[in-house]
Design a protein around this motif. Sequence first.
Motif, PDB file in Angstrom:
ATOM      1  N   ARG A   1      71.299 -63.135 -54.268  1.00 47.90           N
ATOM      2  CA  ARG A   1      72.576 -62.529 -53.834  1.00 47.90           C
ATOM      3  C   ARG A   1      71.859 -62.047 -52.287  1.00 47.90           C
ATOM      4  NH1 ARG A   1      74.489 -57.957 -57.429  1.00 47.90           N
ATOM      5  NH2 ARG A   1      75.199 -59.849 -58.778  1.00 47.90           N
TER       6      ARG A   1
ATOM      7  N   LEU B   1      64.360 -54.288 -52.921  1.00 46.51           N
ATOM      8  CA  LEU B   1      64.089 -54.489 -54.437  1.00 46.51           C
ATOM      9  C   LEU B   1      63.110 -53.276 -54.641  1.00 46.51           C
ATOM     10  CD1 LEU B   1      63.552 -58.312 -54.814  1.00 46.51           C
ATOM     11  CD2 LEU B   1      65.446 -56.766 -55.807  1.00 46.51           C
TER      12      LEU B   1
ATOM     13  N   TYR C   1      64.558 -50.044 -54.670  1.00 44.84           N
ATOM     14  CA  TYR C   1      65.176 -49.988 -56.083  1.00 44.84           C
ATOM     15  C   TYR C   1      64.501 -49.658 -57.135  1.00 44.84           C
ATOM     16  CZ  TYR C   1      68.408 -51.539 -59.900  1.00 44.84           C
ATOM     17  OH  TYR C   1      69.040 -51.931 -61.054  1.00 44.84           O
ATOM     18  N   GLU C   2      63.356 -50.068 -57.363  1.00 45.69           N
ATOM     19  CA  GLU C   2      62.349 -49.952 -58.395  1.00 45.69           C
ATOM     20  C   GLU C   2      61.712 -48.561 -58.374  1.00 45.69           C
ATOM     21  OE1 GLU C   2      60.287 -53.599 -59.035  1.00 45.69           O
ATOM     22  OE2 GLU C   2      61.876 -54.375 -60.096  1.00 45.69           O
TER      23      GLU C   2
ATOM     24  N   GLY D   1      62.806 -59.950 -68.092  1.00 45.81           N
ATOM     25  CA  GLY D   1      63.981 -59.487 -67.675  1.00 45.81           C
ATOM     26  C   GLY D   1      64.112 -58.872 -66.023  1.00 45.81           C
ATOM     27  N   ARG D   2      63.036 -58.208 -65.818  1.00 45.46           N
ATOM     28  CA  ARG D   2      62.764 -57.594 -64.570  1.00 45.46           C
ATOM     29  C   ARG D   2      62.842 -58.571 -63.404  1.00 45.46           C
ATOM     30  NH1 ARG D   2      58.441 -57.417 -61.147  1.00 45.46           N
ATOM     31  NH2 ARG D   2      58.324 -55.458 -59.899  1.00 45.46           N
ATOM     32  N   ASP D   3      61.814 -59.793 -63.871  1.00 46.97           N
ATOM     33  CA  ASP D   3      61.789 -60.937 -62.648  1.00 46.97           C
ATOM     34  C   ASP D   3      63.301 -61.585 -62.732  1.00 46.97           C
ATOM     35  OD1 ASP D   3      59.317 -61.136 -62.126  1.00 46.97           O
ATOM     36  OD2 ASP D   3      58.709 -61.606 -64.076  1.00 46.97           O
ATOM     37  N   ARG D   4      64.176 -61.743 -63.896  1.00 49.76           N
ATOM     38  CA  ARG D   4      65.221 -62.461 -63.880  1.00 49.76           C
ATOM     39  C   ARG D   4      66.527 -61.596 -63.017  1.00 49.76           C
ATOM     40  NH1 ARG D   4      70.408 -61.648 -65.950  1.00 49.76           N
ATOM     41  NH2 ARG D   4      71.288 -63.554 -66.223  1.00 49.76           N
ATOM     42  N   THR D   5      66.225 -60.235 -63.137  1.00 44.48           N
ATOM     43  CA  THR D   5      66.983 -59.285 -62.157  1.00 44.48           C
ATOM     44  C   THR D   5      66.627 -59.251 -60.753  1.00 44.48           C
ATOM     45  OG1 THR D   5      67.514 -57.820 -64.190  1.00 44.48           O
ATOM     46  CG2 THR D   5      67.840 -56.967 -61.916  1.00 44.48           C
ATOM     47  N   ARG D   6      65.374 -59.461 -60.425  1.00 42.19           N
ATOM     48  CA  ARG D   6      64.933 -59.535 -59.119  1.00 42.19           C
ATOM     49  C   ARG D   6      65.493 -60.887 -58.659  1.00 42.19           C
ATOM     50  NH1 ARG D   6      61.103 -55.736 -57.329  1.00 42.19           N
ATOM     51  NH2 ARG D   6      59.894 -57.144 -55.901  1.00 42.19           N
TER      52      ARG D   6
ATOM     53  N   LYS E   1      68.089 -62.887 -59.167  1.00 41.21           N
ATOM     54  CA  LYS E   1      69.444 -62.667 -59.308  1.00 41.21           C
ATOM     55  C   LYS E   1      69.782 -61.746 -57.966  1.00 41.21           C
ATOM     56  CE  LYS E   1      73.788 -60.947 -61.755  1.00 41.21           C
ATOM     57  NZ  LYS E   1      74.084 -60.651 -62.688  1.00 41.21           N
ATOM     58  N   LEU E   2      69.039 -60.761 -57.520  1.00 46.30           N
ATOM     59  CA  LEU E   2      69.273 -59.930 -56.520  1.00 46.30           C
ATOM     60  C   LEU E   2      68.806 -60.644 -55.123  1.00 46.30           C
ATOM     61  CD1 LEU E   2      68.499 -56.416 -58.094  1.00 46.30           C
ATOM     62  CD2 LEU E   2      70.655 -57.374 -57.444  1.00 46.30           C
TER      63      LEU E   2
END
Length: 146
Positions: free
Chosen positions: A57, A72, A75-76, A46-51, A53-54
């Motif tokens: 963007r 990123l 952010y983390e 899920g972390r990779d998916r969010t990264r 997506k960002l």
Amino acid sequence: MTTQYTITELAREFDVTPRAIRFYEDQGLLAPSREGAGGLKRVFSGRDRTRLKLTLRGKRLGFTLSEIRTLLDLYESPTDTLPQLQAFLDTVVHHREILERQRADLDATLEDLAQYESQARVLLDKSADGEREAAESAPRSARAKT
């Protein structure tokens, strides 16, 4: 249970190629785990998916991959969010300035093109008028000779 994604699933979801996802991995933006014989199968969290997506963007906003990676990572980080917000704001302001300059350049270029277009149309109209006059006078002179 942690949600996991394959490279194909992410590629489909975000309308990118698996090659692009592998590129982002090579650039340190994604860090999938490996499974299967020889660790060939990438498993994204899920972390990779969010990264991802960002990252996409950020690319749409015109950020470089280096800027995206920095944001990123900020952010983390477990530290205070104020430095993260300041870094984000600095990046946004920088890109806004670049886009404003590009828009001014585009506006100037469009003005130049409009002037060239106008001048070309005037010349074409004059040329067409001259040809019309020549065509109209040619039959008269031909009649005068007979």
